[in-house]
Design a protein around this motif. Structure first.
Motif, PDB file in Angstrom:
ATOM      1  N   ALA A 114       0.839  -1.201   0.000  1.00  0.00           N
ATOM      2  CA  ALA A 114       0.000   0.000   0.000  1.00  0.00           C
ATOM      3  C   ALA A 114       0.873   1.249   0.000  1.00  0.00           C
ATOM      4  O   ALA A 114       0.611   2.222  -0.725  1.00  0.00           O
ATOM      5  N   LYS A 115       1.919   1.249   0.812  1.00  0.00           N
ATOM      6  CA  LYS A 115       2.826   2.391   0.880  1.00  0.00           C
ATOM      7  C   LYS A 115       3.598   2.560  -0.426  1.00  0.00           C
ATOM      8  O   LYS A 115       3.759   3.682  -0.931  1.00  0.00           O
ATOM      9  N   ILE A 116       4.076   1.448  -0.972  1.00  0.00           N
ATOM     10  CA  ILE A 116       4.830   1.510  -2.233  1.00  0.00           C
ATOM     11  C   ILE A 116       3.956   2.024  -3.362  1.00  0.00           C
ATOM     12  O   ILE A 116       4.350   2.922  -4.121  1.00  0.00           O
ATOM     13  N   ILE A 117       2.769   1.461  -3.494  1.00  0.00           N
ATOM     14  CA  ILE A 117       1.880   1.832  -4.596  1.00  0.00           C
ATOM     15  C   ILE A 117       1.448   3.283  -4.478  1.00  0.00           C
ATOM     16  O   ILE A 117       1.397   4.018  -5.474  1.00  0.00           O
ATOM     17  N   ALA A 118       1.147   3.736  -3.261  1.00  0.00           N
ATOM     18  CA  ALA A 118       0.759   5.133  -3.064  1.00  0.00           C
ATOM     19  C   ALA A 118       1.874   6.061  -3.504  1.00  0.00           C
ATOM     20  O   ALA A 118       1.632   7.069  -4.191  1.00  0.00           O
ATOM     21  N   ARG A 119       3.104   5.760  -3.128  1.00  0.00           N
ATOM     22  CA  ARG A 119       4.231   6.611  -3.517  1.00  0.00           C
ATOM     23  C   ARG A 119       4.461   6.588  -5.026  1.00  0.00           C
ATOM     24  O   ARG A 119       4.654   7.630  -5.652  1.00  0.00           O
ATOM     25  N   ARG A 120       4.422   5.415  -5.619  1.00  0.00           N
ATOM     26  CA  ARG A 120       4.699   5.318  -7.061  1.00  0.00           C
ATOM     27  C   ARG A 120       3.551   5.857  -7.907  1.00  0.00           C
ATOM     28  O   ARG A 120       3.755   6.260  -9.047  1.00  0.00           O
ATOM     29  N   THR A 121       2.354   5.902  -7.356  1.00  0.00           N
ATOM     30  CA  THR A 121       1.228   6.495  -8.069  1.00  0.00           C
ATOM     31  C   THR A 121       1.464   7.974  -8.327  1.00  0.00           C
ATOM     32  O   THR A 121       0.951   8.531  -9.317  1.00  0.00           O
ATOM     33  N   LEU A 122       2.241   8.627  -7.504  1.00  0.00           N
ATOM     34  CA  LEU A 122       2.513  10.057  -7.665  1.00  0.00           C
ATOM     35  C   LEU A 122       3.470  10.346  -8.817  1.00  0.00           C
ATOM     36  O   LEU A 122       3.602  11.498  -9.228  1.00  0.00           O
ATOM     37  N   ARG A 123       4.132   9.311  -9.323  1.00  0.00           N
ATOM     38  CA  ARG A 123       5.015   9.514 -10.468  1.00  0.00           C
ATOM     39  C   ARG A 123       4.172   9.708 -11.736  1.00  0.00           C
ATOM     40  O   ARG A 123       2.980   9.435 -11.767  1.00  0.00           O
ATOM     41  N   HIS A 124       4.806  10.157 -12.820  1.00  0.00           N
ATOM     42  CA  HIS A 124       4.068  10.613 -13.995  1.00  0.00           C
ATOM     43  C   HIS A 124       3.691   9.517 -14.997  1.00  0.00           C
ATOM     44  O   HIS A 124       2.738   9.675 -15.747  1.00  0.00           O
ATOM     45  N   ASP A 125       4.428   8.424 -15.030  1.00  0.00           N
ATOM     46  CA  ASP A 125       4.171   7.397 -16.046  1.00  0.00           C
ATOM     47  C   ASP A 125       3.079   6.440 -15.566  1.00  0.00           C
ATOM     48  O   ASP A 125       2.559   6.566 -14.459  1.00  0.00           O
ATOM     49  N   HIS A 126       2.719   5.487 -16.409  1.00  0.00           N
ATOM     50  CA  HIS A 126       1.744   4.469 -16.013  1.00  0.00           C
ATOM     51  C   HIS A 126       2.238   3.770 -14.755  1.00  0.00           C
ATOM     52  O   HIS A 126       3.443   3.532 -14.591  1.00  0.00           O
ATOM     53  N   LEU A 127       1.325   3.403 -13.875  1.00  0.00           N
ATOM     54  CA  LEU A 127       1.702   2.857 -12.587  1.00  0.00           C
ATOM     55  C   LEU A 127       2.511   1.569 -12.726  1.00  0.00           C
ATOM     56  O   LEU A 127       3.486   1.356 -11.999  1.00  0.00           O
ATOM     57  N   TRP A 128       2.132   0.694 -13.639  1.00  0.00           N
ATOM     58  CA  TRP A 128       2.874  -0.558 -13.778  1.00  0.00           C
ATOM     59  C   TRP A 128       4.323  -0.291 -14.183  1.00  0.00           C
ATOM     60  O   TRP A 128       5.247  -0.987 -13.747  1.00  0.00           O
ATOM     61  N   ARG A 129       4.541   0.736 -14.991  1.00  0.00           N
ATOM     62  CA  ARG A 129       5.916   1.084 -15.363  1.00  0.00           C
ATOM     63  C   ARG A 129       6.671   1.681 -14.185  1.00  0.00           C
ATOM     64  O   ARG A 129       7.852   1.399 -13.981  1.00  0.00           O
ATOM     65  N   GLU A 130       5.996   2.513 -13.411  1.00  0.00           N
ATOM     66  CA  GLU A 130       6.651   3.135 -12.262  1.00  0.00           C
ATOM     67  C   GLU A 130       6.999   2.106 -11.189  1.00  0.00           C
ATOM     68  O   GLU A 130       7.878   2.340 -10.359  1.00  0.00           O
ATOM     69  N   LEU A 131       6.321   0.987 -11.192  1.00  0.00           N
ATOM     70  CA  LEU A 131       6.645  -0.111 -10.280  1.00  0.00           C
ATOM     71  C   LEU A 131       7.697  -1.041 -10.873  1.00  0.00           C
ATOM     72  O   LEU A 131       8.142  -1.970 -10.200  1.00  0.00           O
ATOM     73  N   GLY A 132       8.067  -0.806 -12.128  1.00  0.00           N
ATOM     74  CA  GLY A 132       9.060  -1.639 -12.782  1.00  0.00           C
ATOM     75  C   GLY A 132       8.525  -2.961 -13.288  1.00  0.00           C
ATOM     76  O   GLY A 132       9.300  -3.867 -13.616  1.00  0.00           O
ATOM     77  N   LEU A 133       7.192  -3.088 -13.386  1.00  0.00           N
ATOM     78  CA  LEU A 133       6.589  -4.358 -13.790  1.00  0.00           C
ATOM     79  C   LEU A 133       6.635  -4.547 -15.305  1.00  0.00           C
ATOM     80  O   LEU A 133       6.871  -3.603 -16.066  1.00  0.00           O
ATOM     81  N   PHE A 134       6.367  -5.776 -15.721  1.00  0.00           N
ATOM     82  CA  PHE A 134       6.440  -6.132 -17.133  1.00  0.00           C
ATOM     83  C   PHE A 134       5.265  -5.566 -17.927  1.00  0.00           C
ATOM     84  O   PHE A 134       5.417  -5.120 -19.055  1.00  0.00           O
TER      85      PHE A 134
END
Length: 209
Positions: A114-134
């Motif tokens: 929850a903490k990771i996703i909330a922080r990475r959601t604030l980045r500008h690109d698609h969320l899956w990319r900001e999480l480094g996912l495939f």
């Protein structure tokens, strides 16, 4: 699993050699963490963020993850002795609250995600990319695993970042919403065809003298 970008990239960045084969079902969470950590390392190396700023996790949480789930040399490259714990702003707190309200009960992994996703959601690109996912499918799997009720509510298959902000805005009485952190996205027009301000922008406007 070991040919996925985030997993492979973390191994290459740390010069640890090939990762051992893993069971896909049992170790998906660890794979996601490897992807997130690879994105964090990119930002650390670029001088854009510290490990805690990139992940939204505290120093203690990161140290626990690195010491229990990854090879010993991993912990040193994140320079945890030099960082302070993250201080989430109002928007991030709302996103955390949304995710935590739907997290699996008593599951510390869900709290951390929850903490990771909330922080990475604030980045500008698609969320899956900001999480480094495939791809987006992996993000959907992560959310369905740790936030099942929230994920199940996305019946229109919205982009996940859009869905989060839509849920927050609905709670505030707004029916139309765009994610502020998506404003620089190249696909903004196709992702948000509606007109409307986010509840965060509305709040900011009301607070201005």
């Amino acid at each position: 699993m070991t040919d996925r970008p985030g997993w492979r990239q973390l191994s290459e960045l740390l010069d640890l050699g090939p990762w051992p084969p893993i069971d896909i079902e049992m170790d998906f969470d660890q794979y996601v963490l490897a992807c997130v950590l690879s994105r964090a390392l990119e930002e650390i190396d670029a001088g854009e963020a510290t490990a805690t700023e990139a992940t939204g996790l505290s120093q203690v949480e990161l140290r626990d993850i690195l010491s229990h789930s990854f090879p010993a040399p991993t912990i040193h490259v994140f320079r945890l002795e030099e960082v302070s714990d993250p201080e989430p702003g109002p928007e991030e707190e709302l996103l955390r609250g949304l995710l935590l309200a739907h997290a699996r009960a008593g599951d510390s992994a869900s709290v951390r995600f929850a903490k990771i996703i909330a922080r990475r959601t604030l980045r500008h690109d698609h969320l899956w990319r900001e999480l480094g996912l495939f791809d987006r499918v992996e993000l959907s799997r992560l959310l369905a695993s740790h936030f099942p009720a929230l994920a199940a509510g996305n019946t229109q298959n919205m982009r996940w970042k859009k869905y989060f902000y839509r849920k927050l805005c609905e709670a505030e009485g707004f029916s139309l919403c765009t994610a502020p952190s998506c404003q620089q996205c190249e696909e903004l027009e196709s992702c948000f065809p509606e007109d409307g301000e986010s509840c965060f922008a509305c709040r900011a406007n009301r607070r201005r003298p």
